[in-house]
Design an enzyme around this catalytic site. Structure first.
Site, PDB file in Angstrom:
ATOM      1  N   ARG A 110      60.048 -16.090 -53.131  1.00 30.66           N
ATOM      2  CA  ARG A 110      59.846 -17.253 -52.777  1.00 30.66           C
ATOM      3  C   ARG A 110      59.530 -18.348 -54.044  1.00 30.66           C
ATOM      4  O   ARG A 110      59.743 -19.396 -53.656  1.00 30.66           O
ATOM      5  CB  ARG A 110      58.458 -17.437 -51.803  1.00 30.66           C
ATOM      6  CG  ARG A 110      58.694 -16.808 -50.445  1.00 30.66           C
ATOM      7  CD  ARG A 110      57.477 -16.958 -49.653  1.00 30.66           C
ATOM      8  NE  ARG A 110      57.801 -16.698 -48.322  1.00 30.66           N
ATOM      9  CZ  ARG A 110      57.021 -16.151 -47.221  1.00 30.66           C
ATOM     10  NH1 ARG A 110      56.008 -16.057 -47.488  1.00 30.66           N
ATOM     11  NH2 ARG A 110      57.418 -15.795 -45.933  1.00 30.66           N
ATOM     12  N   ASP A 134      50.884 -17.814 -48.145  1.00 24.78           N
ATOM     13  CA  ASP A 134      51.735 -17.981 -47.139  1.00 24.78           C
ATOM     14  C   ASP A 134      52.303 -19.476 -47.044  1.00 24.78           C
ATOM     15  O   ASP A 134      53.283 -19.911 -46.420  1.00 24.78           O
ATOM     16  CB  ASP A 134      51.281 -17.572 -45.736  1.00 24.78           C
ATOM     17  CG  ASP A 134      51.600 -15.960 -45.870  1.00 24.78           C
ATOM     18  OD1 ASP A 134      52.118 -15.647 -46.508  1.00 24.78           O
ATOM     19  OD2 ASP A 134      51.020 -15.583 -44.740  1.00 24.78           O
ATOM     20  N   SER A 137      45.731  -7.774 -51.387  1.00 22.91           N
ATOM     21  CA  SER A 137      46.775  -7.610 -50.468  1.00 22.91           C
ATOM     22  C   SER A 137      45.803  -7.300 -49.287  1.00 22.91           C
ATOM     23  O   SER A 137      45.563  -6.432 -49.085  1.00 22.91           O
ATOM     24  CB  SER A 137      47.914  -6.769 -50.651  1.00 22.91           C
ATOM     25  OG  SER A 137      48.501  -6.400 -49.397  1.00 22.91           O
ATOM     26  N   ARG A 185      61.347  -4.914 -49.840  1.00 24.72           N
ATOM     27  CA  ARG A 185      59.762  -5.061 -50.078  1.00 24.72           C
ATOM     28  C   ARG A 185      59.245  -3.842 -50.519  1.00 24.72           C
ATOM     29  O   ARG A 185      59.451  -2.916 -49.556  1.00 24.72           O
ATOM     30  CB  ARG A 185      59.123  -5.817 -48.706  1.00 24.72           C
ATOM     31  CG  ARG A 185      59.918  -7.239 -48.471  1.00 24.72           C
ATOM     32  CD  ARG A 185      59.479  -7.829 -47.478  1.00 24.72           C
ATOM     33  NE  ARG A 185      58.244  -8.306 -47.762  1.00 24.72           N
ATOM     34  CZ  ARG A 185      57.405  -8.963 -46.632  1.00 24.72           C
ATOM     35  NH1 ARG A 185      57.817  -9.180 -45.489  1.00 24.72           N
ATOM     36  NH2 ARG A 185      56.016  -9.310 -47.093  1.00 24.72           N
ATOM     37  N   ARG A 232      47.061  -7.686 -35.105  1.00 23.47           N
ATOM     38  CA  ARG A 232      45.931  -6.836 -35.182  1.00 23.47           C
ATOM     39  C   ARG A 232      45.619  -6.475 -33.828  1.00 23.47           C
ATOM     40  O   ARG A 232      44.803  -5.535 -33.486  1.00 23.47           O
ATOM     41  CB  ARG A 232      45.026  -7.391 -36.154  1.00 23.47           C
ATOM     42  CG  ARG A 232      45.231  -7.210 -37.513  1.00 23.47           C
ATOM     43  CD  ARG A 232      44.483  -8.380 -38.491  1.00 23.47           C
ATOM     44  NE  ARG A 232      44.945  -7.895 -39.896  1.00 23.47           N
ATOM     45  CZ  ARG A 232      46.165  -8.747 -40.583  1.00 23.47           C
ATOM     46  NH1 ARG A 232      46.953  -9.013 -39.780  1.00 23.47           N
ATOM     47  NH2 ARG A 232      46.470  -8.106 -41.690  1.00 23.47           N
ATOM     48  N   ARG A 236      59.622 -18.967 -43.613  1.00 26.95           N
ATOM     49  CA  ARG A 236      58.907 -20.146 -44.318  1.00 26.95           C
ATOM     50  C   ARG A 236      59.721 -21.111 -45.018  1.00 26.95           C
ATOM     51  O   ARG A 236      59.356 -22.242 -45.232  1.00 26.95           O
ATOM     52  CB  ARG A 236      57.580 -19.654 -44.883  1.00 26.95           C
ATOM     53  CG  ARG A 236      56.585 -18.833 -43.963  1.00 26.95           C
ATOM     54  CD  ARG A 236      55.331 -18.509 -44.584  1.00 26.95           C
ATOM     55  NE  ARG A 236      54.617 -17.614 -43.624  1.00 26.95           N
ATOM     56  CZ  ARG A 236      54.010 -17.783 -42.572  1.00 26.95           C
ATOM     57  NH1 ARG A 236      54.151 -18.890 -41.894  1.00 26.95           N
ATOM     58  NH2 ARG A 236      53.357 -16.861 -41.862  1.00 26.95           N
ATOM     59  N   GLN A 284      47.296  -6.795 -46.377  1.00 19.82           N
ATOM     60  CA  GLN A 284      48.031  -5.760 -45.729  1.00 19.82           C
ATOM     61  C   GLN A 284      47.623  -4.384 -46.132  1.00 19.82           C
ATOM     62  O   GLN A 284      47.424  -3.368 -45.529  1.00 19.82           O
ATOM     63  CB  GLN A 284      49.475  -5.994 -45.804  1.00 19.82           C
ATOM     64  CG  GLN A 284      49.903  -7.201 -45.162  1.00 19.82           C
ATOM     65  CD  GLN A 284      51.561  -7.468 -45.104  1.00 19.82           C
ATOM     66  OE1 GLN A 284      52.013  -6.606 -45.967  1.00 19.82           O
ATOM     67  NE2 GLN A 284      51.688  -8.403 -44.549  1.00 19.82           N
TER      68      GLN A 284
END
Length: 427
Positions: A343, A312, A166, A120, A25, A385, A168
């Protein structure tokens, strides 16, 4: 690569790399602010480098000087049509936020990503941006990358209720709204990380946050700033968990960002019985040092509004739960299925292959502990991750070896991870 196993107590001090969300950002807002923005402590991982390269291709001058990133912003009018496709690599943040920013630009652009990013879904940003008057489309009805975008100089403000939690998507709409004439409102399902709202204001923008409703009246201009990026709590999480589950460990994690929308993991581990102490807390700057010592933990339930505040960190929390007494239940985390990997499935398969007792559910995991972990052949599947979670899990393995394929994925967010790990094992 062959991972370190059978580790003794971890000891030492870690300065974790800069926060990935804030680094993205800082570059994005600096690129469209007027004047020279300087960023200290920027994360130099591959995702942030994708964002930097995208803005260089959009005509923004960005260079490194004296350990700072210097961005010569020319305002929203200063971006120019790129001569080439914008390649976002593995970075969903770059693609979604930059798509929002380019919504108000009078040119067209094609945005691509690597194999993982191309799986995605981008429908979540395509629909609100279309409502604002942007021509934007991806592949199939889920709008997978590549994305083709034709900006619109006369963006329409919208009121949009997010169907998913979200940050994002919220950020993409707010970045577009800065260029739209009139009042845009975004209503969140659950409160998500608020770095975009905070940093728009830091760059001189105006918006109102009222609970889950964010109101922004555009168009606005932003002014260049000096930004110091704190350490990333999502990276610190791996050492936090390692310190808690490896007997005899004591670690000091320095300069960790503790924005309240990101501190879910701290609340969870304290509820599970973790011994952690906060040192040098700076509430204004939202940073602290965290001292962590090995602790006996008990299972817990993680669900609801807590999930966006630790989304996350859930892979490493799953590992933590394999060493806790009793059952840990993670719910309402279906968003994990559309991260760099699925995940939920990958964490379950990886840790179970090492001897854990995890059952995947549609929106989370049920983890029974404590379990002894053994050697196995594993992969990051291109997900940073997952790679770091596996490397911490390997430290507990007393029998057998742990092999990790595609370890280069860790460069996405933590280029010095293995170097730091070796230091803590030897300090």
């Amino acid at each position: 690569m062959k991972l370190r196993t059978n580790a003794g107590p971890l000891q030492g001090t870690i300065q974790v790399p800069g926060d990935k969300s804030i680094s993205h950002r800082a570059v994005i807002l600096g690129a469209v602010a007027k004047g020279e923005t300087r960023v200290k402590g920027l994360l130099k991982g591959e995702d942030v480098l994708s964002t930097i390269q995208a803005f260089r291709n959009l005509g923004v001058r960005i260079e490194e000087k004296d350990d700072q990133l210097v961005i010569e912003g020319q305002g929203f009018q200063g971006l120019t049509a790129p001569c080439q496709t914008l390649n976002m690599g593995n970075s969903g943040t770059s693609m979604r936020l930059i798509a929002g920013l380019l919504a108000g630009q009078p040119f067209s652009v094609k945005m691509i990503g690597d194999e993982s990013l191309s799986k995605r879904p981008m429908d979540r940003i395509v629909y609100p941006l279309k409502q604002m008057g942007v021509e934007i489309s991806g592949e199939t009805d889920r709008q997978f990358p590549p994305l083709q975008l034709q900006g619109n100089h006369n963006l329409q403000p919208i009121t949009y209720t997010l169907p998913i939690s979200s940050a994002q998507v919220k950020s993409a709409i707010l970045l577009a709204a800065l260029q739209a004439k009139g009042t845009t409102q975004v209503v969140e399902k659950e409160i998500t990380r608020n770095h975009t709202e905070e940093m728009i204001q830091q760059f001189g923008g105006r918006l109102i946050v009222d609970g889950k409703r964010i109101t922004l009246v555009g168009p606005q201009q932003l002014t260049a700033q000096e930004i110091t990026v704190p350490g990333d709590i999502s990276s610190a999480a791996f050492w936090l968990v390692a310190g808690l589950i490896i007997p005899g460990s004591e670690l000091l994690l320095k300069n960790v960002g503790v924005n309240p929308t990101r501190t879910g993991i701290l609340e969870v581990v304290e509820k599970m019985g973790a011994q952690i102490v906060y040192e040098d807390m700076n509430k204004k700057e939202q940073v602290t040092s965290i001292r962590v010592v090995y602790s006996r933990l008990k299972g817990t339930i993680i669900s609801g509004g807590l999930i966006p505040r630790l989304i996350d960190e859930l892979p490493i929390i799953a590992l933590l739960a394999t060493q806790a007494q009793g059952t840990t239940c993670i719910k309402d985390a279906q968003e994990l299925r559309v991260k760099e990997t699925d995940r939920i499935q990958v964490v379950t398969d990886t840790l179970n292959s090492m001897g854990a007792n995890i059952k995947a559910t549609a929106d989370g995991m049920i983890i029974k502990g404590p379990t002894v972990l053994y050697g196995a052949n594993t992969s990051t599947y291109g997900d940073h991750r997952i790679g770091m979670m596996t490397a911490i899990a390997a430290l507990l393995v007393k029998q057998g070896q742990v092999h990790l394929d595609k370890e280069e994925a860790i460069m996405t967010s933590y280029p010095t991870f293995f170097k730091d790990l070796e230091r803590l094992c030897h300090d």
